[in-house]
Design an enzyme around this catalytic site. Sequence first.
Site, short mmCIF file in Angstrom:
data_model
loop_
_atom_site.label_atom_id
_atom_site.label_comp_id
_atom_site.label_asym_id
_atom_site.label_seq_id
_atom_site.Cartn_x
_atom_site.Cartn_y
_atom_site.Cartn_z
N HIS A 138 -13.87 93.16 -16.59
CA HIS A 138 -13.35 94.03 -15.19
C HIS A 138 -12.17 93.44 -14.78
O HIS A 138 -11.80 92.22 -15.38
CB HIS A 138 -14.73 94.09 -14.13
CG HIS A 138 -15.21 93.20 -14.06
ND1 HIS A 138 -15.37 92.35 -14.44
CD2 HIS A 138 -14.85 92.33 -12.07
CE1 HIS A 138 -16.60 91.33 -13.90
NE2 HIS A 138 -15.00 91.46 -12.41
N ASP A 140 -11.16 92.33 -10.06
CA ASP A 140 -12.05 92.43 -9.33
C ASP A 140 -11.52 93.84 -8.89
O ASP A 140 -10.40 93.94 -8.37
CB ASP A 140 -12.11 91.28 -8.58
CG ASP A 140 -12.43 90.21 -9.25
OD1 ASP A 140 -13.89 90.80 -9.56
OD2 ASP A 140 -12.71 89.39 -9.25
N HIS A 288 -12.03 89.77 -16.76
CA HIS A 288 -12.66 88.73 -17.12
C HIS A 288 -14.20 89.18 -17.15
O HIS A 288 -14.27 90.32 -16.54
CB HIS A 288 -12.38 87.78 -15.95
CG HIS A 288 -12.48 88.20 -14.58
ND1 HIS A 288 -11.90 88.82 -13.41
CD2 HIS A 288 -13.89 87.89 -13.50
CE1 HIS A 288 -12.71 89.26 -12.32
NE2 HIS A 288 -13.67 88.76 -12.36
N ARG A 303 -16.65 82.03 -4.83
CA ARG A 303 -15.19 83.32 -5.06
C ARG A 303 -14.66 83.40 -3.49
O ARG A 303 -15.55 83.75 -2.72
CB ARG A 303 -15.80 83.98 -6.32
CG ARG A 303 -14.50 84.95 -6.52
CD ARG A 303 -14.47 85.40 -6.76
NE ARG A 303 -15.09 87.05 -5.98
CZ ARG A 303 -15.73 88.36 -6.81
NH1 ARG A 303 -15.72 88.87 -7.73
NH2 ARG A 303 -15.67 89.37 -5.42
#
Length: 312
Positions: A138, A140, A288, A303
């Site tokens: 995917h 983000d 990723h 993150r």
Amino acid sequence: MTVMSAGPAADLREARIPGDGIYEGRRVLRRLPEGWQERPYELFEVVPQARTIGAEIRGVDLSRPLGAELREELNRALLEWKVLFFRAQHLTSAQQRAFAGHWGPLETNPLLAAGSSEDVVRFDKGEGAVPTYENVWHTDVTFRERPALGAVLQLREVPPFGGDTMWADMAAAYDNLPQEVKDRIDGARAVHDFIPGFARFYGPERLIPYQDLFPPVEHPVVRTHPETGRRMLFVNTSFTTHITGMDRDESDRLLRFLFQQAHVPEYQVRFRWQPGDIAFWDNRATQHYAVGDYGSERRVAERVAIEGDRPF
């Protein structure tokens, strides 16, 4: 001795494999845009980790403020390698936020657990943890009108085995599409929605409050990188629901083929984490996948994401 060669009428049995697959053969692995002027790095060492994507950066302490020249050289490395790795940085959340902030305002995501502040997402995985969509290819937050420019991820606790993260170069994925597919998707747009990616794990009561905040949006199937001009495939399994104006069955079939492109190993880099490591990736150019192979062992990551622009 005379050897008789078989002619075109030889009895080779008929065989076929399903269409729309990925097959063996030579692939174009071009790391840089055409005409890009590559220059040596002066302020740090770059150690490539794969052919087109991924480099370890040595000789930079991310806990210290970045000067303008270092920020510019790191940005050039990000554009050229798409994901940068920094070993053993052990940043505080404030330092991690400060580093990411050199690339723009920070993004918040109310659908994910927060760390020490609302713009830090904390992934705390282990026995009893709520699963998420990480272990699927995917990009983000493509369900936003302005998906994230990039993200800075730090592993605070690493399982004794597994838990790697992989990234795929979506410029390479586009380069290697059959010409007939490129022609079909040239100028096409697709709808992205947060619900498919989260409905596998959250019930309607969790998602309904965010429907108005995150309505479906359209993005080009092939986006142009705003800094390099490179064309990149910009659809993903988690959030892309259909291609605008296309029959649903035709759209589903084409999207399945496009989703497969991230799975090609030649376009990928895989990173084995150690505590305190940092990965900084260009969310515009990559997909990723966080490998979920560590069972009930604990894996803790934080993150910080950087606000992006509207894809074109």
